[in-house]
Motif scaffolding. Structure first.
Motif, PDB file in Angstrom:
ATOM      1  N   ASN A  13       0.826  -1.209   0.000  1.00 38.02           N
ATOM      2  CA  ASN A  13       0.000   0.000   0.000  1.00 38.02           C
ATOM      3  C   ASN A  13       0.866   1.267   0.000  1.00 38.02           C
ATOM      4  O   ASN A  13       0.564   2.258  -0.680  1.00 38.02           O
ATOM      5  N   GLN A  14       1.953   1.181   0.798  1.00 36.80           N
ATOM      6  CA  GLN A  14       2.847   2.351   0.845  1.00 36.80           C
ATOM      7  C   GLN A  14       3.484   2.601  -0.523  1.00 36.80           C
ATOM      8  O   GLN A  14       3.587   3.744  -0.984  1.00 36.80           O
ATOM      9  N   LYS A  15       3.893   1.493  -1.139  1.00 42.07           N
ATOM     10  CA  LYS A  15       4.491   1.642  -2.481  1.00 42.07           C
ATOM     11  C   LYS A  15       3.476   2.194  -3.476  1.00 42.07           C
ATOM     12  O   LYS A  15       3.784   3.069  -4.300  1.00 42.07           O
ATOM     13  N   PHE A  16       2.213   1.670  -3.351  1.00 41.59           N
ATOM     14  CA  PHE A  16       1.175   2.160  -4.250  1.00 41.59           C
ATOM     15  C   PHE A  16       0.912   3.636  -4.017  1.00 41.59           C
ATOM     16  O   PHE A  16       0.753   4.427  -4.967  1.00 41.59           O
ATOM     17  N   LEU A  17       0.867   4.006  -2.727  1.00 44.22           N
ATOM     18  CA  LEU A  17       0.624   5.420  -2.408  1.00 44.22           C
ATOM     19  C   LEU A  17       1.764   6.306  -2.914  1.00 44.22           C
ATOM     20  O   LEU A  17       1.540   7.425  -3.407  1.00 44.22           O
ATOM     21  N   GLU A  18       3.007   5.762  -2.750  1.00 46.40           N
ATOM     22  CA  GLU A  18       4.142   6.549  -3.246  1.00 46.40           C
ATOM     23  C   GLU A  18       4.051   6.723  -4.768  1.00 46.40           C
ATOM     24  O   GLU A  18       4.273   7.827  -5.315  1.00 46.40           O
ATOM     25  N   GLU A  19       3.698   5.655  -5.462  1.00 47.02           N
ATOM     26  CA  GLU A  19       3.566   5.749  -6.921  1.00 47.02           C
ATOM     27  C   GLU A  19       2.418   6.692  -7.300  1.00 47.02           C
ATOM     28  O   GLU A  19       2.520   7.493  -8.247  1.00 47.02           O
ATOM     29  N   ASP A  20       1.302   6.541  -6.519  1.00 44.25           N
ATOM     30  CA  ASP A  20       0.164   7.425  -6.785  1.00 44.25           C
ATOM     31  C   ASP A  20       0.545   8.889  -6.542  1.00 44.25           C
ATOM     32  O   ASP A  20       0.129   9.799  -7.279  1.00 44.25           O
ATOM     33  N   LEU A  21       1.373   9.080  -5.467  1.00 45.66           N
ATOM     34  CA  LEU A  21       1.817  10.451  -5.164  1.00 45.66           C
ATOM     35  C   LEU A  21       2.689  11.002  -6.289  1.00 45.66           C
ATOM     36  O   LEU A  21       2.542  12.165  -6.698  1.00 45.66           O
ATOM     37  N   VAL A  22       3.576  10.158  -6.813  1.00 42.48           N
ATOM     38  CA  VAL A  22       4.438  10.596  -7.924  1.00 42.48           C
ATOM     39  C   VAL A  22       3.583  10.947  -9.149  1.00 42.48           C
ATOM     40  O   VAL A  22       3.793  11.990  -9.821  1.00 42.48           O
ATOM     41  N   THR A  23       2.591  10.067  -9.403  1.00 42.24           N
ATOM     42  CA  THR A  23       1.700  10.336 -10.537  1.00 42.24           C
ATOM     43  C   THR A  23       0.938  11.634 -10.326  1.00 42.24           C
ATOM     44  O   THR A  23       0.775  12.451 -11.258  1.00 42.24           O
ATOM     45  N   THR A  24       0.449  11.804  -9.105  1.00 37.29           N
ATOM     46  CA  THR A  24      -0.298  13.024  -8.795  1.00 37.29           C
ATOM     47  C   THR A  24       0.591  14.251  -8.942  1.00 37.29           C
ATOM     48  O   THR A  24       0.156  15.310  -9.448  1.00 37.29           O
ATOM     49  N   LYS A  25       1.839  14.107  -8.511  1.00 33.34           N
ATOM     50  CA  LYS A  25       2.771  15.227  -8.662  1.00 33.34           C
ATOM     51  C   LYS A  25       2.985  15.552 -10.148  1.00 33.34           C
ATOM     52  O   LYS A  25       3.019  16.719 -10.545  1.00 33.34           O
ATOM     53  N   HIS A  26       3.179  14.467 -10.917  1.00 32.43           N
ATOM     54  CA  HIS A  26       3.345  14.687 -12.355  1.00 32.43           C
ATOM     55  C   HIS A  26       2.122  15.380 -12.958  1.00 32.43           C
ATOM     56  O   HIS A  26       2.242  16.310 -13.754  1.00 32.43           O
ATOM     57  N   ASP A  27       0.919  14.866 -12.526  1.00 37.50           N
ATOM     58  CA  ASP A  27      -0.308  15.502 -13.022  1.00 37.50           C
ATOM     59  C   ASP A  27      -0.387  16.951 -12.564  1.00 37.50           C
ATOM     60  O   ASP A  27      -0.839  17.845 -13.322  1.00 37.50           O
ATOM     61  N   LEU A  28       0.055  17.183 -11.298  1.00 38.11           N
ATOM     62  CA  LEU A  28       0.017  18.537 -10.777  1.00 38.11           C
ATOM     63  C   LEU A  28       0.951  19.461 -11.561  1.00 38.11           C
ATOM     64  O   LEU A  28       0.586  20.597 -11.917  1.00 38.11           O
ATOM     65  N   LEU A  29       2.151  18.917 -11.827  1.00 33.36           N
ATOM     66  CA  LEU A  29       3.099  19.713 -12.617  1.00 33.36           C
ATOM     67  C   LEU A  29       2.537  19.987 -14.019  1.00 33.36           C
ATOM     68  O   LEU A  29       2.689  21.086 -14.568  1.00 33.36           O
ATOM     69  N   LYS A  30       1.879  18.960 -14.522  1.00 32.68           N
ATOM     70  CA  LYS A  30       1.284  19.131 -15.855  1.00 32.68           C
ATOM     71  C   LYS A  30       0.197  20.195 -15.815  1.00 32.68           C
ATOM     72  O   LYS A  30       0.107  21.074 -16.698  1.00 32.68           O
ATOM     73  N   VAL A  31      -0.636  20.138 -14.743  1.00 35.67           N
ATOM     74  CA  VAL A  31      -1.709  21.129 -14.601  1.00 35.67           C
ATOM     75  C   VAL A  31      -1.122  22.519 -14.392  1.00 35.67           C
ATOM     76  O   VAL A  31      -1.604  23.518 -14.950  1.00 35.67           O
ATOM     77  N   GLN A  32      -0.043  22.563 -13.594  1.00 35.52           N
ATOM     78  CA  GLN A  32       0.605  23.864 -13.356  1.00 35.52           C
ATOM     79  C   GLN A  32       1.160  24.439 -14.675  1.00 35.52           C
ATOM     80  O   GLN A  32       1.072  25.655 -14.919  1.00 35.52           O
ATOM     81  N   ASP A  33       1.750  23.513 -15.442  1.00 31.38           N
ATOM     82  CA  ASP A  33       2.293  23.978 -16.738  1.00 31.38           C
ATOM     83  C   ASP A  33       1.173  24.497 -17.624  1.00 31.38           C
ATOM     84  O   ASP A  33       1.314  25.537 -18.296  1.00 31.38           O
TER      85      ASP A  33
END
Length: 292
Positions: A230-250
């Motif tokens: 679950n922690q690994k999944f959350l970390e991956e989800d967090l990375v994805t969310t960050k990428h999406d966030l960066l994409k949204v910010q861009d």
């Protein structure tokens, strides 16, 4: 000790019996003599006899003499048995067991010794007055050494009773000890059985605890693995969310630039800018939530 090898009292008893036997023997001889005398007086009345008559007289005489001698021998045997019975009865009163050796009754040397003793006793008795040759019974042993023997027998009987009482006491104690031993052995067996059962129960409890520990360990490892996943999944989800966030910010940055170009001087631009400011605040809030 007297001539027969016994004490004086017993020798006097032997002399008394020998007088009785001599008297009976004399009576038997007189009876035999009378049988011959009867033949002489009743049958020998003629001067000549035939052979058959002589044989008949001799046969009759033989029959009479045989009957008389047999009767006397039988009576002598019975008399001796009664004498032995008296001796044995007296011995049994003192708890004695007498023994006889029949082979000595035919010992010629001992018989000659008794004959010499009878001859000397008869010769000496002719020189002095004789007493009554027949005594009705043996004299009772109530004087002299018999008193000491009575005391000894009484003491032995008393000791025997004490030993019997002691034996019964020992038997009672032995029986009680055996009963106690049996009870202790039964208690020991019961205790061993209880200990064995307790040991089995303890082994069962240990096995159950080990099984529970193993189950908990397995469950903990599974939970740990699930948590790690679950922690690994959350970390991956967090990375994805960050990428999406960066994409949204861009995208937002690009949109801002375009909007700035188009609406830099319009009220709409200002409204949009306010909207973007709010969005930025929402993004910041979203970041804080993601960080938590």
């Amino acid at each position: 000790q007297a001539e027969l090898g016994v004490n004086e009292h017993h020798q006097n008893e032997v002399v008394s019996y020998m007088r009785f036997a001599r008297f009976k023997r004399g009576m038997c001889l007189k009876t035999v003599d009378s049988c011959f005398q009867d033949i002489k007086d009743s049958r020998l009345v003629e001067e000549t006899f035939t052979v058959d008559e002589v044989i008949d007289m001799l046969d009759g005489l033989q029959s009479v003499v045989h009957s008389e001698v047999e009767s006397e021998l039988i009576n002598t045997t019975y008399t001796n048995v009664l004498l032995l019975r008296q001796l044995f009865s007296q011995a049994e009163k003192w708890y004695l067991k007498l023994q006889t050796d029949v082979s000595d009754l035919e010992n010629r040397e001992l018989l000659d010794q008794v004959a010499e003793f009878e001859k000397s006793e008869y010769t000496s008795s002719n020189k002095k007055s004789t007493a009554d040759p027949i005594k009705p019974k043996l004299a009772p042993l109530n004087e002299g050494g018999s008193e000491l023997l009575n005391k000894t027998v009484a003491h032995l009987q008393e000791e025997n009773e004490k030993l019997k009482i002691r034996l019964r006491t020992i038997e009672t104690q032995a029986t009680a000890a055996l009963d106690e031993k049996s009870k202790l052995e039964k208690s020991l067996r019961d205790l061993q059985m209880i200990q064995g059962d307790q040991k089995n129960y303890a082994n069962q409890d240990i096995t159950e605890l080990e099984n529970k520990v193993a189950a908990l360990k397995s469950q903990f490892e599974k939970t740990l693995n699930d948590t790690t996943a679950n922690q690994k999944f959350l970390e991956e989800d967090l990375v994805t969310t960050k990428h999406d966030l960066l994409k949204v910010q861009d995208q937002l940055s690009t949109a801002e630039k375009e909007l700035e170009k188009k609406f830099q001087q319009t009220a709409a631009y200002r409204n949009m800018k306010e909207i973007l400011t709010k969005k930025n605040e929402q993004i910041k809030d979203l970041r804080r939530r993601l960080s938590k």
